[in-house]
Scaffold this active site. Structure first.
Site, PDB file in Angstrom:
ATOM      1  N   GLY A  11       0.669  -1.492   0.240  1.00 24.30           N
ATOM      2  CA  GLY A  11       0.086  -0.160  -0.019  1.00 24.30           C
ATOM      3  C   GLY A  11       1.279   1.320  -0.165  1.00 24.30           C
ATOM      4  O   GLY A  11       0.680   2.399   0.573  1.00 24.30           O
ATOM      5  N   GLY A  14      -0.412   5.353  -1.207  1.00 25.12           N
ATOM      6  CA  GLY A  14      -1.382   5.498  -0.426  1.00 25.12           C
ATOM      7  C   GLY A  14      -0.970   6.133   0.764  1.00 25.12           C
ATOM      8  O   GLY A  14       0.780   6.967   0.377  1.00 25.12           O
ATOM      9  N   GLN A  15      -1.717   7.550   1.380  1.00 26.53           N
ATOM     10  CA  GLN A  15      -1.628   8.190   1.627  1.00 26.53           C
ATOM     11  C   GLN A  15      -0.399   8.256   3.010  1.00 26.53           C
ATOM     12  O   GLN A  15       0.630   8.758   3.317  1.00 26.53           O
ATOM     13  CB  GLN A  15      -2.357   8.897   2.598  1.00 26.53           C
ATOM     14  CG  GLN A  15      -2.895  10.377   3.746  1.00 26.53           C
ATOM     15  CD  GLN A  15      -3.525  10.755   4.269  1.00 26.53           C
ATOM     16  OE1 GLN A  15      -4.537   9.780   4.981  1.00 26.53           O
ATOM     17  NE2 GLN A  15      -3.451  12.039   4.797  1.00 26.53           N
ATOM     18  N   ASP A  37       2.380  -1.854  -3.934  1.00 25.22           N
ATOM     19  CA  ASP A  37       1.007  -1.134  -4.234  1.00 25.22           C
ATOM     20  C   ASP A  37       0.389  -2.061  -5.518  1.00 25.22           C
ATOM     21  O   ASP A  37       0.739  -2.720  -6.200  1.00 25.22           O
ATOM     22  CB  ASP A  37       1.137  -0.219  -4.615  1.00 25.22           C
ATOM     23  CG  ASP A  37       0.273   1.037  -3.628  1.00 25.22           C
ATOM     24  OD1 ASP A  37       0.257   1.544  -3.234  1.00 25.22           O
ATOM     25  OD2 ASP A  37      -1.508   0.484  -4.406  1.00 25.22           O
ATOM     26  N   ILE A  38      -1.058  -1.998  -5.525  1.00 22.74           N
ATOM     27  CA  ILE A  38      -1.741  -2.339  -6.898  1.00 22.74           C
ATOM     28  C   ILE A  38      -1.542  -2.323  -8.237  1.00 22.74           C
ATOM     29  O   ILE A  38      -1.581  -2.390  -9.007  1.00 22.74           O
ATOM     30  CB  ILE A  38      -2.775  -1.880  -6.468  1.00 22.74           C
ATOM     31  CG1 ILE A  38      -4.074  -3.262  -7.629  1.00 22.74           C
ATOM     32  CG2 ILE A  38      -4.129  -0.885  -6.872  1.00 22.74           C
ATOM     33  CD1 ILE A  38      -4.231  -5.198  -7.381  1.00 22.74           C
ATOM     34  N   TYR A 144     -15.458  -0.745   7.865  1.00 21.15           N
ATOM     35  CA  TYR A 144     -14.252   0.331   7.730  1.00 21.15           C
ATOM     36  C   TYR A 144     -14.286  -0.024   9.268  1.00 21.15           C
ATOM     37  O   TYR A 144     -12.528  -0.827   9.818  1.00 21.15           O
ATOM     38  CB  TYR A 144     -13.849   0.764   7.243  1.00 21.15           C
ATOM     39  CG  TYR A 144     -12.724   1.853   7.996  1.00 21.15           C
ATOM     40  CD1 TYR A 144     -11.467   1.432   7.321  1.00 21.15           C
ATOM     41  CD2 TYR A 144     -12.326   3.107   8.749  1.00 21.15           C
ATOM     42  CE1 TYR A 144     -10.790   1.497   7.456  1.00 21.15           C
ATOM     43  CE2 TYR A 144     -11.064   3.974   9.154  1.00 21.15           C
ATOM     44  CZ  TYR A 144     -10.161   2.566   8.448  1.00 21.15           C
ATOM     45  OH  TYR A 144      -8.941   3.137   9.088  1.00 21.15           O
ATOM     46  N   LYS A 148     -11.328  -2.995  11.654  1.00 20.20           N
ATOM     47  CA  LYS A 148     -10.421  -2.324  12.372  1.00 20.20           C
ATOM     48  C   LYS A 148     -10.882  -4.005  13.650  1.00 20.20           C
ATOM     49  O   LYS A 148      -9.488  -3.776  14.440  1.00 20.20           O
ATOM     50  CB  LYS A 148     -10.374  -0.879  12.060  1.00 20.20           C
ATOM     51  CG  LYS A 148      -9.851  -0.114  10.697  1.00 20.20           C
ATOM     52  CD  LYS A 148      -8.421  -0.742  10.961  1.00 20.20           C
ATOM     53  CE  LYS A 148      -8.885   0.123   9.258  1.00 20.20           C
ATOM     54  NZ  LYS A 148      -6.582  -0.974   8.436  1.00 20.20           N
TER      55      LYS A 148
HETATM   56  C1  AKB Z   1     -10.253   7.994   7.649  1.00 26.74           C
HETATM   57  O1  AKB Z   1     -11.392   8.952   7.875  1.00 26.74           O
HETATM   58  O2  AKB Z   1     -11.436   6.963   7.841  1.00 26.74           O
HETATM   59  C2  AKB Z   1      -9.602   7.074   8.436  1.00 26.74           C
HETATM   60  C3  AKB Z   1      -9.110   6.934  10.110  1.00 26.74           C
HETATM   61  C4  AKB Z   1     -10.051   7.487  10.858  1.00 26.74           C
HETATM   62  O3  AKB Z   1      -8.988   6.091   9.846  1.00 26.74           O
HETATM   63  N1  AKB Z   1      -8.501   8.511   7.992  1.00 26.74           N
END
Ligand code: AKB
Length: 317
Positions: A11, A14-15, A37-38, A144, A148
């Site tokens: 990755g 990415g940022q 990365d992809i 998300y 996590k």
């Molecule tokens: C998001 O906003 O999805 C991320 C995070 C807080 O993990 N920056």
């Protein structure tokens, strides 16, 4: 620079990946940090250092990459963030979970040290919102966040059951000037600087009093490297450490920007990301990270804002 460390950053476009690769290459030497990365190799400058086109869901290709480069540490950053994840929940779950499980399996076999990022999104609306403790109620409401929280449980499981040396941080919203964020809820806190310098105004997609934990990218990269370089016996948390920088609302950020750009104006048009932000903490208690491996921030809000304005002004002009 000679070193027996060899890092793989998955990755890397990415940022976080862009900045982490730069910092690790300065430390370990260009050839000792492999970016993956992809994106096709042709789209990435070969002058920057070794690069491999890799899909983290392709377990065989991942295994070949780990084996070919004899890596001693891996940073698995490939994921969909909160806002993009809500648009494609099944793919977010697949990428975020299978990507982690693929690399955990290889860490078990090849015994490399592993970093995987968790997030403040692992908390949810029932979590105490102020000074959120390290151990607390976690009922995330976004795909998300669910990925996590599940990922944190898997990390601890692989440590307890197989002795995998996995380490993780619950990143707050990250603010940097070298790389663009992609698909997060906290992205407003980067976008605002570009709009302020280009147009002297910004419309925030979060409401004015939405307080969220945030951090300058330099601090986040330093925390990541410090965690990975700490002696194993200091790492008491194998799910993910709370990590705090600063907390602010869009209104407070705008007021700090106005100290540099007096005519700057902010307006508010909250969208679906407001619901995600409302389910996350306002501020984080990171005393466990401070006590266990000596974490401290270096960028309070005034320094963060002046650095962002200074650096982005160079790009915009
Ligand atoms: C998001 O906003 O999805 C991320 C995070 C807080 O993990 N920056």
């Amino acid at each position: 620079m000679s070193t027996n460390r060899k890092a793989l950053v998955i990755g890397c476009r990415g940022q976080i990946g862009i900045e982490l690769v730069m910092a690790l290459r300065t430390k370990l030497g260009q050839d000792n940090v492999i970016g993956a990365d992809i994106q096709p190799a042709e789209s990435v400058s070969s002058e920057d250092g070794p690069y491999v086109q890799l899909n983290v869901l392709d377990a065989e290709a991942l295994r070949a990459c780990v084996q070919d480069h004899a890596v001693t540490e891996v940073y698995q950053l490939a994921a969909l963030l909160s806002a993009t994840g809500e648009k494609n929940p099944m793919y977010a779950w697949k990428l975020n979970m299978e990507g982690l499980l693929n690399i955990l399996e290889l860490a078990k076999e090849f015994k490399f040290r592993l970093f995987w990022p968790s997030s403040i999104a692992a908390f949810g609306p029932t979590t105490p919102a102020d000074q959120t403790p390290q151990t607390t109620i976690m009922e995330p409401s976004s795909v998300y966040g669910i990925s996590k929280l599940a990922g944190e449980r898997w990390c601890e499981y692989y440590f307890m059951k197989y002795g995998v040396d996995v380490r993780s941080l619950r990143y707050p919203g990250l603010i940097g000037h070298r790389s663009a964020p992609g698909g997060g809820t906290t992205d407003y806190a980067v976008d605002i600087f570009y709009s302020a310098l280009k147009e002297n105004k910004y419309t925030s997609f979060l409401s004015e009093n939405t307080e969220l934990p945030m951090m300058m990218m330099e601090d986040a990269i330093r925390a990541t490297i410090q965690l990975m370089e700490s002696d194993a016996e200091k790492i008491k948390i194998r799910s993910a450490y709370n990590l705090a920088g600063i907390s602010f609302t869009p209104k407070q950020l705008a007021e700090e920007i106005q100290k540099h750009l007096p005519g700057f104006e902010i307006s508010y048009a909250p969208d679906f990301r407001q619901g995600l932000a409302d389910s996350w903490p306002n501020s984080i208690d990171d005393s466990t990270a401070k006590n266990d491996w000596g974490w401290e921030i270096e960028y309070p809000m005034p320094r963060l804002v002046s650095t962002m304005l200074e650096e982005i002004a160079k790009k915009v002009s």
